[in-house]
Every structure is written in structure tokens, then in C-alpha cells.
Design a protein around this motif. Structure first.
Motif, PDB file in Angstrom:
ATOM      1  N   LEU C  12      -3.587  -2.349  -8.013  1.00 13.25           N
ATOM      2  CA  LEU C  12      -2.561  -2.981  -8.846  1.00 13.25           C
ATOM      3  C   LEU C  12      -2.023  -1.962  -9.845  1.00 13.25           C
ATOM      4  O   LEU C  12      -2.795  -1.240 -10.466  1.00 13.25           O
ATOM      5  CB  LEU C  12      -3.209  -4.142  -9.610  1.00 13.25           C
ATOM      6  N   GLU C  13      -0.705  -1.926  -9.999  1.00 12.24           N
ATOM      7  CA  GLU C  13      -0.102  -0.987 -10.950  1.00 12.24           C
ATOM      8  C   GLU C  13       0.908  -1.708 -11.813  1.00 12.24           C
ATOM      9  O   GLU C  13       1.620  -2.580 -11.335  1.00 12.24           O
ATOM     10  CB  GLU C  13       0.602   0.144 -10.177  1.00 12.24           C
ATOM     11  N   ILE C  14       0.961  -1.340 -13.077  1.00 11.98           N
ATOM     12  CA  ILE C  14       1.949  -2.002 -13.937  1.00 11.98           C
ATOM     13  C   ILE C  14       2.897  -1.003 -14.592  1.00 11.98           C
ATOM     14  O   ILE C  14       3.837  -1.401 -15.260  1.00 11.98           O
ATOM     15  CB  ILE C  14       1.279  -2.867 -15.029  1.00 11.98           C
ATOM     16  N   LEU C  15       2.635   0.292 -14.400  1.00 12.74           N
ATOM     17  CA  LEU C  15       3.515   1.293 -15.004  1.00 12.74           C
ATOM     18  C   LEU C  15       4.307   2.000 -13.911  1.00 12.74           C
ATOM     19  O   LEU C  15       3.821   2.192 -12.795  1.00 12.74           O
ATOM     20  CB  LEU C  15       2.689   2.349 -15.751  1.00 12.74           C
ATOM     21  N   GLU C  19       6.892   6.141 -16.628  1.00 17.21           N
ATOM     22  CA  GLU C  19       6.101   5.693 -17.776  1.00 17.21           C
ATOM     23  C   GLU C  19       4.759   6.438 -17.841  1.00 17.21           C
ATOM     24  O   GLU C  19       4.306   6.823 -18.909  1.00 17.21           O
ATOM     25  CB  GLU C  19       5.902   4.177 -17.710  1.00 17.21           C
ATOM     26  N   ALA C  22       5.430   9.763 -19.203  1.00 14.73           N
ATOM     27  CA  ALA C  22       5.667   9.740 -20.654  1.00 14.73           C
ATOM     28  C   ALA C  22       4.337   9.685 -21.405  1.00 14.73           C
ATOM     29  O   ALA C  22       4.161  10.361 -22.426  1.00 14.73           O
ATOM     30  CB  ALA C  22       6.542   8.545 -21.024  1.00 14.73           C
ATOM     31  N   ILE C  23       3.405   8.905 -20.890  1.00 11.57           N
ATOM     32  CA  ILE C  23       2.104   8.798 -21.555  1.00 11.57           C
ATOM     33  C   ILE C  23       1.340  10.115 -21.418  1.00 11.57           C
ATOM     34  O   ILE C  23       0.729  10.605 -22.370  1.00 11.57           O
ATOM     35  CB  ILE C  23       1.301   7.617 -20.967  1.00 11.57           C
ATOM     36  N   LEU C 293      -4.770  -5.233 -19.823  1.00 11.45           N
ATOM     37  CA  LEU C 293      -3.539  -4.437 -19.760  1.00 11.45           C
ATOM     38  C   LEU C 293      -3.871  -2.966 -20.029  1.00 11.45           C
ATOM     39  O   LEU C 293      -3.372  -2.060 -19.357  1.00 11.45           O
ATOM     40  CB  LEU C 293      -2.537  -4.950 -20.802  1.00 11.45           C
ATOM     41  N   VAL C 296      -5.666  -1.430 -16.910  1.00 13.94           N
ATOM     42  CA  VAL C 296      -4.822  -1.131 -15.740  1.00 13.94           C
ATOM     43  C   VAL C 296      -4.035   0.142 -15.980  1.00 13.94           C
ATOM     44  O   VAL C 296      -3.931   1.006 -15.099  1.00 13.94           O
ATOM     45  CB  VAL C 296      -3.841  -2.283 -15.453  1.00 13.94           C
TER      46      VAL C 296
END
Ligand code: B12
Lengths: 497, 214, 502
Positions: C12-15, C19, C22-23, C293, C296
Motif C-alpha cells: 500500500l502506498e499513499i505518497l 512527494e 521532496a521528503i 499514516l 505507511v
């Protein structure tokens, strides 16, 4: 419009594209080779005219793949459903995620944990609690199977719809047994609301008369439909999950085809209540992980079709109490369905497998919905949230963030604060009487019941119309012999005359 | 040789092998084995499976699979019993089904399977069964017990209808009636004049034995 | 080897890629510009020698990008870890997922739900229980509790490790405090096991000497180092989840650079141990959704760095074994497993680091089984799609229960929990309305009366452990870190006829 939660990242997938394709081909093959039993003459004719291979004798219908695919393409990938109060209108589909309740036959005693029929007041209380909870976006049928005191069986859900319309402005569902949707659809309309038509499949591969009729009513009244499939894998469906997905999809298709033939572009969502079979006692294995494996695969296939999906099997569990097991058995399936692209999650109020429900449970579930909703919204990545200058400014220990303006602004955006969860430290908790989430939920329920008002209540003329339809229904079933003399006597006492 | 066939039949049931069970039954007839002994062997096998299920060693699909294998051999052996005029020791004949308007089948199937395993002769009519169909089967098979299932409060009254129809046709006293299914309670069973109720499938078997006094 | 679980689908990925980038860039900039404080002369010198900019006035180290990238690359992306019994070895990294018990300070009374101090016997029994549970793959440090009655605090860790080595052959860990790692490392070596130890940052952006010292000792012993950042966002890191990630990752990477400079190729696993701050009580908000959050996003970044990941620390906020604890633990563990955490903490933990109970570990083990089953996913082939069978069975009254296919497949598809209530109402009423908690209590007694550690320590291993413990006791006694009162109670405890087990 009722604001759902937006999923802001790609859905969880457990199948490859090739596997999705294989399941699709398998579904078409079952529809074409095995076919489906349809106990409904009108529908048989419609299917025949559209080019299906129909045996009027055995009632077996076989579907050409082209027709199925064409009808799937006609389904809108997202649509609106109108409620009595526009604030409760629903936007279904795409990445918007909505919640509703899962009913129980009975309520449950919170001390002995034994089921019993609710009183009329308890029935209404549950509706009012569901109306008040902001993340319950619409109401399922029931929420209990009638109430104690002597309503004839056949009138239970019709009376139930009247109670829901009077005590809530949220959209509801018209179940299709014994023609009762003929009355409930008109009741909703009298109140200025749409209602979901609700044709259900019967596994394996069978469509019964009333359920098929619901499609005709949906077309006639231009209503959205929610089609349920509730096979049990190992009992009424193959024990292998891929086979169960093929079978349940094949069962849903005849309704999709019929709906789109009757009214191209008809609004439809497919609901998944497929459960593994408990091989010790034959009951559906509520709350077990097979539920989620099926759901996630199902979601993936139906996203390809562009038809919104409803996850029903996340609501009921196999626990009889509001306990740890209930907590994880509700959280996991609901979360997995939400991550994998369900448009609608049927979570609220249910306890044990379709048998018990309680408003306290609905309030507790509100925190699960809130948590999942917060997760779906994901993370904002911007210069401000990355906070590199702030990190540089604060530096190593003894620097800290608590007093910063950035913290005051952002913590509220980032954190979801549950309403009924125990969030105290040990000393606070002991001092305040060792309250658990159930205690907090009871307090919230009291508050809701003493303050919540349906907005707006029915107008006088709407109320009269509902009453008139109820009367008509009572006479209809009385005449049909579906209300016995004995039932009629005790019923008369409740309805006052 | 004889023992080999009996042993094979036992094994076929315990290995859920319909085809083998059927073939061995045929061979048993060819070899002129005493059909009652054959029946005995099969009953022992199915009872062993039933016991293992009760202990939790085996599961529903195993139980139902074994019952199916036995059912595959059964008509052949029954035919032979009839032909030779041997006296069959069955616990009794049961007619079973889920009532009209109701298509819930799982619990009813379990009850039928366990009754078969116990040694009853069971005629499972299926689901959505009208009163007339029950009556006809009771006459046809000269049944000792009627077992009805209903899972919806809406369809539970159908059980009452069946009982009343039985009374009307003078059959009520000739048969024991047991009822069950999610929508049925002890009280309801009494109210409609059934002879017994039980909320579980193993309980249904004990109840059936009690009703016919065996 | 212990197989654990394997995730058979993409995490599962949320970024988005941008992004993550950037982090990543933000983290490098913090390492370069803000730097990290190391309260250790030894470490500062090593950093300076390898091209870092070191400021000895405030002990700040600033890291050049090249060195950071180089050290990240030196971390193996997956590796084997050796337990006392080889059948309990594991391979961490990639798509494997293992679960570990999660300790608490003390035990809890299952009626009043108030915390209490466990006895020596309870301590040893709880380890037996964890050894028996099939889905507990790791029995980490402090587990089951931080200590037990009559043990002076400085001896809690060596006594705990000895107990785990005696009553379990699963992979275990030990941590540092007052230099006790010296004894811990000796004990592990004495029984031929590897252990995992940690280097924990003190957020924001600081490492104290004891943590650094332990890193040197662990790495030099050739063991596995877990590097952790345990910030509370809004308190010791920015209130935004991504801001907190940057700050935490900067700390972890600083630790990685140190470890790889001490010994290139050192096996490292990185841990996400961050919580949001409860803005009323100031304590970490245990059981909160932001933990997931954070995890992940953390996983997505560290998968890119190709370093094995530890986390999913699921301490509930609830004080009881109740509905809330159930959903809180479920979501934390599940999200961790879906998104690529390799070793997840869960079994037994109750309210926020403060309580553990072996009975809960049994219930949690079912939940882990469910998660593991989910990770395996669905098999799609001709046999599982079963088109011919579907055709054979057809519509109602056809059904599947009696089919050969069902007998074979249901067992492959279904995970059956051990102590979850799976009865129907009538059965449940008849059996006395038992819930998962009472079923787990029964199971606990059953485990204690039947389970045996495999293999037990050999006589000479046992003697060696006892010798090291004795040495530790004397060392701390001499250093004045065990008071007279403590010493008296401790010595009395050791005289028990059932020592060390009760
Ligand atoms: C599985 C299921 C289905 C499946 C059935 C599949 C099948 N082939 O059987 C499907 C999805 C098709 C289905 C359809 C419907 N269902 Co349904 N279904 C269930 C469910 C979830 C489980 C039933 C079950 O199989 N239990 C397990 C078995 C083993 O239990 P059992 O049958 O009770 O049998 C045990 C005992 O009772 C006993 N026993 C059984 N028979 C007998 C007989 C005798 C003589 C004796 C002594 C003992 C005995 O032994 C068994 C083993 O211990 C229940 C809810 C629940 N948790 O019970 C709802 C439930 C029964 N269904 C319900 C409803 C309303 C429906 C639908 C109308 C839904 C709809 N809107 O379409 C349709 C009905 C269609 C119709 N005309 O019948 C309601 C009934 C409510 C009520 N109080 O009237 C329930 C209670 C759920 C709910 N609250 O909504 N359903």
C-alpha cells in the motif's frame, strides 16, 4: 450534500491485471455456458428480446458476452442520490467513501449480551442515533426487524420505513420481499426522497420473482439500485475465493443487464456480502479474513467495470459482545474494503452476524469510520507541512515544538480525535472512574437522544400521505391473507383503531 | 472377499468417494452379500465420521461428503433389501425440508446429514417446500418424522400451516413433527403444536431418537 | 527457518514519487544544514575523520550528502538473523513480514484492569506462552515486562534476557541501560544466538552517549542494530506527519552513518516509533490513526532506501481488553503489514507501553493469523476459478458443501482463529456465553501445562548464563547501583527452591 471521505491515493490491489481479466472472462463464461435461473416471466421476455438464450420451460437464461459488456458500460461510474433534505444527498462512486449501518434482527442486552426484540421506542432511538451521526450517510433497511408488540410479519418493514422517514432525513433502502417495495417506494416519494431499489441474488445462480420485480420498479420510478450478493464460499459458492468472486459476479450481472435494458444509464451499485462458511456449524463465518480477501478482489474487478461497490460484510462479526474481538473483526474488513476502493461501507451498529444491533455500537463504530476516513485523506506534502525551516530553527534537544505556531495550526488538521475512545492516562482514568469506550458511548447516546431533532420533520401533508399508504398496505395484505385474524387483532391495538 | 467389499465400502464413505461406494454396492449385490450386513458396515462408517465431526476432528464438508457417498450406494442396497425381503433395521423415516417462501438451506442440510449418519432414512425435499409437497412425501414414504426448517419470522408460520393441513387430512397423529431453524423458538414450537424443537443439528438428532422412542 | 508471512502483492502506498523525493531532499537538507547532536566524543571523532563537519562546542555533526548515500547503500536490503534454535531463524527484508510480542512495564489485573507488578513465576510463564504461540516470531527486549518483583531495576534487563533464553528458543533482543549490554552480549554468545539491540535517538535530533556506546558494542559484536526514532509529533517533532518524518529520518540516517562507519555492511533495521501528541494530557496518543499514516509514509521511503523496516507498534489507548483496544491494535498492525513493515510489534501489549498480558497475546495471535492470511492473497487459476464446478452445480438447489473441491480448498483458503468466539447464538448460550477473553484464559492454562521449550538450555549453557548474571549482580552492587534494601530482597528471591522459574 452528505460529505463522504476522499481516498487520496491509489487503491490497494491484490490481483494482477491478468488475474482481473481471467476473472472477468470466467464470469462471462458462466453466464454464457451455465446461465442463471430467472423466476420472472416479464424478465424472461426482456432477456429474450435482447438476444439471450432463454428456456421458458426451465427458466434458464444464458447471456451473450457482448450484451453483458455493453450493459456494464452503460452503468454510470458515479451518481447522485437525492434525499429529502439536500444536505443528505449522496454522491456515490469515484474515490468518495460513504458509510451506512448494518441491521440486526434484534437488539441486545448490554449486561447479559442476550438478544431480544426491541421496543418501538428502542427502534426509533436507533434510527435517531443513526440520523444524528454525521458519518452515517444513509440508512439501510430495518435497522431492527420490526419491534415487539404485535405487528404482522409482512408489515414490519413497511412500518419500519415509515419510522425511518419520520425520524430521519437520510436516504434509505426498499427491500423487495412480498412486494413491500411497492409501498415503501411510494412512501419515500411522498416525503420527497429517493430510495434505493434492492434486488438481491440467491446463490447459486438464481433470481427469484420479487427480487427481479425490484428492477422493474427501479425503472418505473427512476430509482438507483443496490444489488446484493450473499453467497457463502464452501456452501453456495466455491470454497476457493477466486471461484467465489466469479460466481458472485455472475449472479450480479443478470440484474445489471436487466436494469440497463429497461433504462439505459440506470444508477446501480453492487453490494458484496460474500462470507466464508464456518465448517464447524455451517453458519457464515462473519468477521473472518476471507471476507476481506473476497471484498478486495471484488472491488478490484468492479473498479475495472466502473460500477461503484458496497462492502456489506464488514459490519457483522462472530462476537456476541462488544469486546476486543468485535473491535478487530470490524476494523480489519472495513479498513481493507476502504483501502481497496469500496464506495460504500456497511459498518454501523451491528454486533453478531445479522442478528444483533445496538445504538451504542453505532456510536462506537463512528470512531472507526472517523479513523479510516482520516487515513483515506492521506498526507499533505507542501513546504509548510515539510517544515524544514522549523526543524532547523528548533534544532536538537533542548529544542521542542509544543509552543510553536506551526503546531497550533497543524495538529488539528493532522489528528483525528475520537469521540468515544478512552484517551486518558492511567491516573486520569482511575480518577474518573475507569470508564471505557462503552461508558463514553452511553453518554453520547443520552446526549443525542435528548438534543437531536430531525431536520426538517415531515410536513403535515407528507405525514398524511405516509399514513394513507400505510393504510393501503395494511388492507392489501389483509386481503391477500398475509395478515391473519389473530395478527390483525393485536395490530389494531398498536395502530390505534 | 466379502470382507474386502465391506471394508472397501467403509473406506469409500470415509474417503468421500461416491463412485467407489456405488461400484462396491453393485459388487456386493453381485456377490450376493447380505444387504443388511452391507448397510450395517456403511452405518458404522458414517457414524465414525459423525463422531469425528462431533469431536472437531472433521469438518462440515467431510461430513456432507461422507453422507453423499453413502447416498450413492444406498439405492442399490435398498433395492436389494426389498428384493430379498430382508427386514431393514432403520431408526425411522424422516421427511425434511425448508418451508415455502424460505430458501435458507444450510442448517436444514446439516440436520439431514446428521440424521442420515445416525441411521435414519432421510428424504430431503429441499427448500421452498409447500404444505402439499410435505404431505405428499409423508404419504409416499410412509414417514415417521417430519422435520421442518424456517429461518425467517415471515416464513415460520408456514410450519403451522403444514401442521394444520396434516390435521385436516387426518395424518397428524401418525407422525412426529420436529421444527427448527433460526426463526423458531421453543415457545413457538409449542404454540403451533409441534412435538419437538432444538436449536442445533446434533440436538435435532437426539430429539429425533427421543420422539420415536429409540 | 521461520517462514513468517510473505506479502504476495504490491504494498500500500499513499505518497507519490514526487512527494517521496521532496521528503528525501528535506531529510538531506536537515542533515546537511541543521545537523544532529551526538553526546559522544568517540562518535564525533569518527564522523570528523570521515568527512562530516563537526562542531565540538555544541557536539553538532553535519553530514555531506555523498557520505549519507554511501552509508545507506552499505546497509544490506535483507539478511538472516540467527535464533538459539535454527528453526527459528528469520530473513528480514523484502516482502517478508514477522510479528513480535510487545511488552509493557507491568502486568494488569484482568478484573479491576489496574496495573500490577508481575512475579518471577508470571514472568517465566508468560515467556513460555509467547514461545508456544505460532505467530510470535520474535520475543524482543523488555518482554514480557520491564522486570518483576524483587529485581533491582539495573538487573531487570539481564534477568529478562536470561529468562527469555531459558524459556524460549525464538529470536530475542536486548537493550541498553547502565552498560548492561556488556552482560547481555555475553549471554547471547554463550547460547549461540544472535540478538538485536538498539540505538535510539532522543528527538529532536540528538543521540546520548549510552545509545551510541551500545551501538559500538552491538556492531562490534556482529549483532543486528535497530535504529529508532521515537518522536512525538507536536512535541519533539513538527506537528505535521511529513515534518515529523523528515526530522525522524534525519536522526535514523545519522545513526546509520555511524553504524556503517564502525563496521561496513552492518545489519540494520530501522524503526518507526513515533506517535502524535495527545494535546490534552501531553502523553503520546496511543492507538491513534496518525500512527498508521506515519508508518505507511515511513515504509514507502525506507523501501526506497532498501533497508528492512520495523514498526507498527500497536499500543492501544484503552486500559481494558475491550472493543477499543481491538480496533486500535488491528488498524495499526494491519496497515503496517500492508505497507511493508518487516517486523511488527503486537502480541500482548495493553495500554501505552505500561501494560502487557499473556492472555491478550493469545487473542492477538489470532489477529496476526488473519493478517498473515490476507498477505498471502488470492490464487487465481483454473482450479480456483472452478468454472467446470460452477457449471456442474448450477443454480439452486445446487450447492458446494459436498464437493471434493470444497473439501480441498476451504482449508487452503480459510484461516481459523484459535480463541475467537465462532459459535452461533444457541451454541454460545449453551456453552456459557464465553467470549474470546475467557477462551484465551483457558488456552493460557493449556499452554502452561503442555508447552516445552525446544531445546532447553544445555547444562553448560545454563551454568554460563548463571555465571554472567552473578558477575552482573556483583558489578552493580559494587558500583552502588543496587541499594542494601534491594539487595536483600533480591538475594532472598534467588534462594527460592524453584529458582530461576519461580
Ligand atoms: C446465509 C443467509 C442467507 C443466504 C442463504 C443461503 C442458503 N442457501 O441457505 C442468502 C444470502 C441467500 C439469504 C437470503 C435471504 N435472507 Co438470509 N440469512 C442468512 C444468515 C446470514 C445465516 C443463516 C444460516 O445459514 N445459518 C447457519 C445455519 C447452520 O443455521 P440454521 O439454519 O439456523 O440451522 C441450525 C439450527 O437452527 C438447527 N436447525 C435448522 N433446521 C432445523 C430443523 C429442525 C427440525 C431442527 C430440530 C433443527 C434445525 O440446526 C442448524 C445447525 O445448528 C442469517 C443470519 C444469521 N446469522 O443467522 C440470515 C437471515 C436468516 N436472512 C434473513 C433475510 C431477511 C433474508 C432475505 C429476505 C434477505 C433479502 N432481503 O433478500 C433473503 C431471503 C430469501 C428467501 N426467500 O428465503 C433474515 C431473517 C430475518 C427474520 N427474522 O425474518 C436473517 C436472520 C438475517 C437478517 N437479520 O436480516 N440469507
Amino acid at each position: 450534500m452528505a460529505k463522504g471521505f476522499m481516498r487520496r491515493f491509489p487503491p490497494l490491489k491484490i490481483l494482477t491485471d491478468e488475474q482481473v481479466e481471467a476473472i472477468h472472462r470466467g464470469t462471462l463464461d458462466v453466464l454464457q455456458e451455465t446461465g442463471v435461473l430467472v423466476y420472472n416471466e416479464k424478465a424472461l421476455s426482456v432477456f429474450k428480446k435482447a438476444g439471450c438464450d432463454v428456456d421458458f420451460e426451465t427458466k434458464r437464461v444464458k447471456f451473450p458476452p457482448g450484451l453483458v459488456e455493453e450493459c456494464l458500460r452503460k452503468c454510470p461510474s458515479s451518481f447522485r442520490v437525492k434525499a429529502r433534505n439536500p444536505k443528505d444527498d449522496l454522491l456515490i462512486g469515484q474515490d468518495n467513501v460513504l458509510f451506512f449501518n448494518f441491521p440486526g434482527t434484534d437488539t441486545v442486552d448490554l449486561d447479559t449480551w442476550e438478544p431480544r426484540p426491541p421496543t418501538k421506542k428502542e427502534h426509533i432511538d436507533l434510527i435517531r442515533v443513526l440520523d444524528a451521526l454525521p458519518n452515517v450517510h444513509f440508512l439501510n433497511a430495518y435497522p431492527y426487524f420490526g419491534f415487539s408488540g404485535g405487528i404482522p410479519e409482512v408489515m414490519k418493514e413497511i412500518e419500519g420505513v415509515a419510522l425511518r422517514i419520520r425520524n430521519s432525513t437520510k436516504v434509505t433502502i426498499a427491500i423487495a420481499n412480498n412486494d413491500i417495495d411497492m409501498f415503501t417506494i411510494r412512501m419515500a416519494r411522498a416525503a420527497g426522497s429517493e430510495i434505493f431499489a434492492n434486488p438481491n441474488t440467491s446463490s447459486p445462480l438464481t433470481c427469484y420473482t420479487d427480487q427481479v420485480n425490484a428492477c422493474f420498479l427501479a425503472a418505473e420510478y427512476d430509482l438507483p439500485s443496490m444489488i446484493w450478493d450473499g453467497a457463502t464460499s464452501g456452501g453456495t459458492a466455491p470454497a476457493s475465493l477466486a471461484g467465489a468472486v466469479v460466481l458472485s459476479n455472475a449472479e450480479l450481472m443478470p440484474y445489471i443487464v436487466l436494469l440497463q435494458l429497461l433504462k439505459p444509464g440506470a444508477r446501480v451499485a453492487v453490494a458484496n456480502l460474500v462470507l466464508p462458511q464456518n465448517m464447524t456449524n455451517g453458519a457464515p463465518a462473519f468477521g473472518e479474513i476471507g471476507v476481506s480477501l473476497h471484498n478486495v478482489a471484488f472491488n478490484q474487478v468492479w473498479r475495472e467495470y466502473g460500477v461503484p461497490t458496497v462492502s456489506s460484510s464488514c459490519g457483522p462479526t462472530s462476537s456476541k459482545r462488544i469486546d476486543f474481538q468485535l473491535g478487530y473483526q470490524k476494523m480489519m474488513p472495513t479498513l481493507l474494503s476502504a483501502l481497496s476502493g469500496s464506495s460504500i461501507l456497511q459498518l454501523y451498529s451491528s454486533i453478531y452476524g445479522e442478528i444483533t444491533a445496538h445504538p451504542i455500537q453505532a456510536i462506537l463504530d463512528d470512531d472507526i469510520a472517523g479513523m479510516i476516513g482520516r487515513f483515506l485523506e492521506g498526507l499533505e506534502v507542501s513546504d509548510e507541512s515539510l517544515a524544514i525551516d522549523l526543524i532547523n530553527e528548533v534544532g536538537p534537544i533542548p529544542g521542542h515544538y509544543l509552543g510553536k505556531k506551526h503546531t497550533r495550526k497543524w495538529w488539528k488538521k493532522e489528528q483525528f480525535v475520537p469521540k468515544a475512545a478512552d484517551r486518558l492516562t492511567y491516573p486520569e482514568w482511575v480518577k474518573t472512574g475507569k470508564k471505557s469506550c462503552i461508558d463514553y458511548a452511553k453518554e453520547r447516546m443520552e446526549e443525542i437522544l435528548s438534543t437531536h431533532k430531525v431536520d426538517p420533520p415531515l410536513t403535515r401533508s407528507q405525514e398524511e400521505e405516509i399514513e394513507r399508504i400505510l393504510k393501503e398496505a395494511r388492507e392489501y395484505y389483509r386481503k391477500k391473507g398475509m395478515i391473519t385474524d389473530v395478527e390483525w387483532e393485536s395490530y389494531k391495538k398498536i395502530i390505534g383503531g | 472377499m466379502n470382507n474386502e467389499i465391506l471394508e472397501g465400502l467403509r473406506k469409500a464413505i470415509k474417503e468421500y468417494d461416491n463412485e467407489k461406494a456405488e461400484n462396491l454396492a453393485k459388487r456386493a449385490v453381485e456377490e450376493k452379500l447380505d444387504p443388511l450386513r452391507v448397510l450395517d458396515a456403511m452405518t458404522v462408517a458414517i457414524r465414525e465420521v459423525g463422531d469425528a465431526f462431533g469431536r472437531g476432528d472433521l469438518w462440515l464438508p467431510d461430513l456432507v461428503g461422507a453422507a453423499d457417498a453413502m447416498q450413492a450406494a444406498m439405492p442399490i442396497i435398498e433395492e436389494e433389501i426389498k428384493r430379498t425381503g430382508a427386514k431393514r433395521e432403520s431408526l425411522g423415516t424422516v421427511v425434511a425440508g425448508t418451508v415455502f417462501g424460505d430458501i435458507h438451506s444450510i442448517g436444514k442440510t446439516m440436520v439431514c446429514t446428521l440424521l442420515t449418519a445416525e441411521g435414519f432414512k432421510v428424504h430431503d425435499l429441499g427448500v421452498n417446500i409447500k404444505a402439499e409437497e410435505f404431505l405428499q412425501a409423508i404419504r409416499n414414504y410412509n414417514a415417521d418424522i417430519l422435520a421442518m426448517s424456517a429461518l425467517m419470522t415471515m416464513t415460520a408460520p408456514e410450519q403451522k400451516k403444514v401442521i394444520e393441513q396434516l390435521k385436516k387430512e387426518g395424518l397428524r397423529d401418525k407422525i412426529k413433527i420436529m421444527v427448527g431453524g433460526g426463526a423458531i423458538t421453543e415457545e413457538f414450537a409449542k404454540e403451533i403444536g409441534a412435538d419437538g424443537y432444538d436449536p442445533t443439528a446434533p440436538g435435532a438428532v437426539k430429539l429425533a431418537r427421543k420422539l420415536i422412542g429409540r | 527457518m521461520l517462514k513468517g508471512f510473505t506479502r504476495n502483492f504490491k504494498p500500500l502506498e499513499i505518497l507519490s514519487e514526487e512527494e517521496i523525493e521532496a521528503i528525501h531532499r528535506g531529510t538531506l537538507s536537515v542533515l546537511r544544514k541543521t545537523g544532529v547532536r551526538f553526546e559522544s566524543k568517540k562518535a564525533l571523532k569518527l564522523f570528523e575523520k570521515n568527512g562530516c563537519q563537526v562542531d565540538y562546542t555544541d557536539n553538532r555533526v553535519r553530514f555531506p550528502e555523498g557520505l549519507v548515500e554511501e552509508c545507506l547503500q552499505k546497509c544490506p536490503s535483507s539478511f538472516r538473523v540467527k535464533a538459539r534454535n535454527p528453526k527459528n531463524d528469520m530473513i528480514w527484508g523484502g516482502d517478508t513480514v514477522y510479528f513480535q510480542a510487545l511488552s509493557g512495564t507491568g502486568s494488569v489485573d484482568l478484573d479491576t484492569w489496574e496495573p500490577k507488578t508481575p512475579t518471577r513465576k508470571e514472568y517465566y510463564d508468560a515467556i513460555t506462552c509467547l514461545d508456544a504461540l505460532p505467530n510470535v516470531h520474535i520475543i524482543p527486549w523488555y518482554t514480557p515486562w520491564f522486570g518483576f518483583k524483587n529485581i533491582p531495576p539495573v538487573m531487570a534487563m539481564p534477568e529478562g534476557l536470561a529468562a527469555r533464553l531459558r524459556n524460549s528458543s525464538k529470536f530475542t533482543c536486548s537493550n541498553y541501560s547502565m552498560g548492561c549490554e556488556v552482560f547481555n552480549i555475553q549471554m547471547a554468545k554463550a547460547v549461540g544466538a544472535e540478538i538485536r539491540s538498539s540505538m535510539a535517538a532522543s528527538p529532536p535530533l540528538t543521540f546520548y552517549e549510552d545509545a551510541v556506546e551500545n551501538a559500538f558494542r552491538t556492531v562490534e559484536a556482529g549483532f543486528i542494530l535497530l535504529i529508532t526514532s521515537g518522536s512525538v509529533y507536536g512535541g519533539t517533532s513538527p506537528a505535521t506527519i511529513v515534518g515529523s518524518l523528515i526530522s525522524g529520518n534525519a536522526e535514523i540516517i545519522a545513526g546509520i552513518v555511524l553504524a556503517q562507519l564502525i563496521k561496513p555492511g552492518t545489519r540494520i533495521i530501522v524503526q518507526d516509533f513515533s506517535f502524535p501528541q495527545n494535546m490534552r494530557s501531553g502523553s503520546p496518543a496511543f492507538g491513534a490513526i496518525e500512527i498508521s499514516l506515519h508508518q505507511v509514509a515511513f515504509n514507502q521511503i525506507w523501501r526506497r532506501y532498501r533497508v528492512p523496516i520495523d514498526g507498527g507498534v500497536s499500543y492501544p489507548g484503552s486500559k481494558k481488553i475491550d472493543y477499543q483496544a481491538g480496533y486500535e491494535k488491528a488498524i495499526t498492525a494491519l496497515i503496517g503489514a500492508l505497507s511493508g513493515t518487516n517486523t511488527i510489534w503486537i502480541q500482548g501489549a495493553m495500554y501505552g507501553e505500561l501494560a502487557f498480558h499473556p492472555v491478550l497475546a493469545i487473542i492477538d495471535d489470532d489477529m496476526v493469523g488473519m493478517i498473515g492470511r490476507f498477505l498471502r492473497g488470492i490464487l487465481v487459476n483454473d482450479e480456483t476459478m472452478a468454472l467446470d464446478l460452477i457449471d456442474e452445480v448450477g443454480p439452486i438447489p445446487g450447492y458446494y458443501l459436498n464437493k471434493e473441491h470444497t473439501r480441498k480448498w476451504w482449508k487452503l483458503e480459510q484461516f481459523i482463529p484459535k480463541v475467537a468466539d465462532r459459535l452461533t447464538y444457541p451454541e454460545w448460550l449453551k456453552e456459557g456465553k464465553k467470549d474470546c477473553l475467557s477462551l484465551a484464559k483457558e488456552k493460557y492454562q493449556e499452554i502452561l501445562s503442555t508447552h516445552k521449550v525446544d531445546p532447553p538450555l544445555t547444562r553448560s549453557q545454563e551454568e554460563e548464563i548463571e555465571r554472567i548474571l552473578k558477575e552482573a549482580r556483583e558489578y552493580y552492587r559494587k558500583k552502588g547501583m543496587i541499594t542494601d534494601v534491594e539487595w536483600k530482597a533480591y538475594m532472598k528471591d534467588l534462594e527460592s527452591p524453584n529458582y530461576p522459574y519461580a
